[in-house]
Design a protein around this motif. Structure first.
Motif, short mmCIF file in Angstrom:
data_model
loop_
_atom_site.label_atom_id
_atom_site.label_comp_id
_atom_site.label_asym_id
_atom_site.label_seq_id
_atom_site.Cartn_x
_atom_site.Cartn_y
_atom_site.Cartn_z
N PRO A 6 27.02 45.45 52.72
CA PRO A 6 28.14 45.84 51.86
C PRO A 6 29.47 45.47 52.50
N SER A 7 30.44 45.35 51.69
CA SER A 7 31.78 44.98 52.14
C SER A 7 32.33 46.05 53.07
N THR A 8 32.99 45.62 54.12
CA THR A 8 33.57 46.56 55.08
C THR A 8 35.03 46.83 54.79
N ALA A 9 35.54 46.31 53.69
CA ALA A 9 36.93 46.57 53.34
C ALA A 9 37.09 48.05 53.06
N SER A 10 38.13 48.63 53.61
CA SER A 10 38.34 50.06 53.42
C SER A 10 38.91 50.33 52.03
N THR A 11 38.35 51.32 51.40
CA THR A 11 38.83 51.72 50.09
C THR A 11 39.71 52.94 50.27
N PRO A 12 40.76 53.07 49.48
CA PRO A 12 41.63 54.23 49.63
C PRO A 12 40.87 55.51 49.25
N PRO A 13 41.13 56.59 49.96
CA PRO A 13 40.44 57.83 49.66
C PRO A 13 40.83 58.34 48.27
N THR A 14 39.88 58.96 47.64
CA THR A 14 40.14 59.48 46.30
C THR A 14 40.74 60.87 46.39
N LEU A 15 41.54 61.20 45.42
CA LEU A 15 42.12 62.53 45.35
C LEU A 15 41.11 63.47 44.69
N PRO A 16 41.02 64.69 45.18
CA PRO A 16 40.03 65.61 44.61
C PRO A 16 40.44 66.11 43.24
N SER A 17 39.44 66.45 42.45
CA SER A 17 39.65 67.05 41.14
C SER A 17 38.69 68.21 40.99
N GLY A 18 39.04 69.15 40.16
CA GLY A 18 38.17 70.29 39.91
C GLY A 18 38.02 71.18 41.13
N PRO A 19 36.86 71.80 41.28
CA PRO A 19 36.65 72.73 42.41
C PRO A 19 36.70 72.06 43.78
N ALA A 20 36.57 70.74 43.84
CA ALA A 20 36.64 70.03 45.13
C ALA A 20 38.01 70.18 45.78
N VAL A 21 39.01 70.57 45.01
CA VAL A 21 40.36 70.78 45.55
C VAL A 21 40.34 71.86 46.62
N PHE A 22 39.51 72.90 46.41
CA PHE A 22 39.47 74.02 47.34
C PHE A 22 38.69 73.71 48.61
N LYS A 23 38.01 72.57 48.64
CA LYS A 23 37.18 72.21 49.79
C LYS A 23 37.77 71.05 50.58
N THR A 24 38.88 70.50 50.15
CA THR A 24 39.44 69.30 50.75
C THR A 24 40.79 69.62 51.41
N ILE A 25 40.89 69.26 52.68
CA ILE A 25 42.17 69.40 53.38
C ILE A 25 43.00 68.19 53.00
N PRO A 26 44.22 68.29 52.67
CA PRO A 26 45.19 69.38 52.73
C PRO A 26 45.30 70.17 51.43
N TYR A 27 44.55 69.79 50.42
CA TYR A 27 44.72 70.42 49.11
C TYR A 27 44.22 71.85 49.10
N ALA A 28 43.39 72.21 50.05
CA ALA A 28 42.91 73.59 50.16
C ALA A 28 44.03 74.54 50.59
N PHE A 29 45.14 73.99 51.10
CA PHE A 29 46.27 74.83 51.50
C PHE A 29 47.08 75.32 50.31
N ILE A 30 46.92 74.73 49.14
CA ILE A 30 47.76 75.08 47.99
C ILE A 30 47.58 76.54 47.59
N LEU A 31 46.36 77.00 47.49
CA LEU A 31 46.12 78.40 47.08
C LEU A 31 46.69 79.40 48.10
N PRO A 32 46.47 79.23 49.41
CA PRO A 32 47.12 80.15 50.36
C PRO A 32 48.65 80.08 50.31
N GLU A 33 49.21 78.90 50.03
CA GLU A 33 50.67 78.80 49.89
C GLU A 33 51.15 79.66 48.73
#
Length: 153
Positions: A6-33
Motif C-alpha cells: 500500500p501507498s506510504t503517503a500520509s493521509t490527513p487525520p480525520t475529524l471525529p463525529s458522533g460519540p467518537a468526539v468524547f474518545k478523541t484528544i483534543p476534542y474530549a476536552f470540550i465537555l469538561p470545558e
C-alpha cells in the motif's frame, strides 16, 4: 521495480463525529470545558456579583465561552465539519483566543476573591469566590490544552 504494498503517503487525520468526539484528544476536552465554565458562572452568580466591574467580565467570558463551546460540540457530534481542514484551524484559533480571555477572567476573579476576603459580608461569598477562581483557572488550563493539542496534532 515498483513496490507492491500500500501507498506510504500520509493521509490527513480525520475529524471525529458522533460519540467518537468524547474518545478523541483534543476534542474530549470540550465537555469538561463546558462543565467547568458553567461552574464558574454559577459560583460567581451565587456571590450576588458584589464586584460588578470585575465579576461582570468573568460572567461574560464564562457564559459566552460555554455557549460557543456547546455549539462547537454539537457541530462535531452532528458531523457538520465534513472533515474539512479549516475546522482544525477554526477550532485552534477559537480555543487559543478563549484561553487568553479566560486567563484574564481568572485573574480578575482571583482579584475579586482577594477583595472579598476583607469585606464584612458573609464568609460564604469568600468561599464561593475561591471556588470560582479555582474553576476559572482550571477552565483556562483546559482551553490551553485543547488549543495546543490541536496545533501539535
Amino acid at each position: 521495480m515498483a513496490s507492491v504494498g500500500p501507498s506510504t503517503a500520509s493521509t490527513p487525520p480525520t475529524l471525529p463525529s458522533g460519540p467518537a468526539v468524547f474518545k478523541t484528544i483534543p476534542y474530549a476536552f470540550i465537555l469538561p470545558e463546558i462543565v467547568c465554565g458553567t461552574w464558574v458562572w454559577i459560583f460567581v452568580a451565587a456571590t450576588s456579583v458584589s464586584l460588578p466591574l470585575l465579576q461582570g467580565w468573568v460572567m461574560y467570558v464564562s457564559l459566552t465561552s460555554c455557549l460557543i463551546s456547546l455549539l462547537l460540540l454539537l457541530s462535531y457530534l452532528l458531523g457538520l465539519h465534513r472533515n474539512s481542514e479549516n475546522w482544525k484551524v477554526l477550532d485552534s484559533l477559537y480555543h487559543g483566543a478563549t484561553a487568553i480571555l479566560y486567563l484574564s477572567a481568572a485573574v480578575l476573579q482571583a482579584n475579586a476573591t482577594i477583595t472579598s476576603e476583607f469585606r464584612p459580608s458573609s464568609p460564604l461569598y469568600y468561599q464561593l469566590n475561591c471556588v470560582a477562581s479555582f474553576f476559572a483557572f482550571l477552565t483556562t488550563f483546559l482551553y490551553i490544552l485543547h488549543a495546543f493539542s490541536i496545533y501539535y496534532q
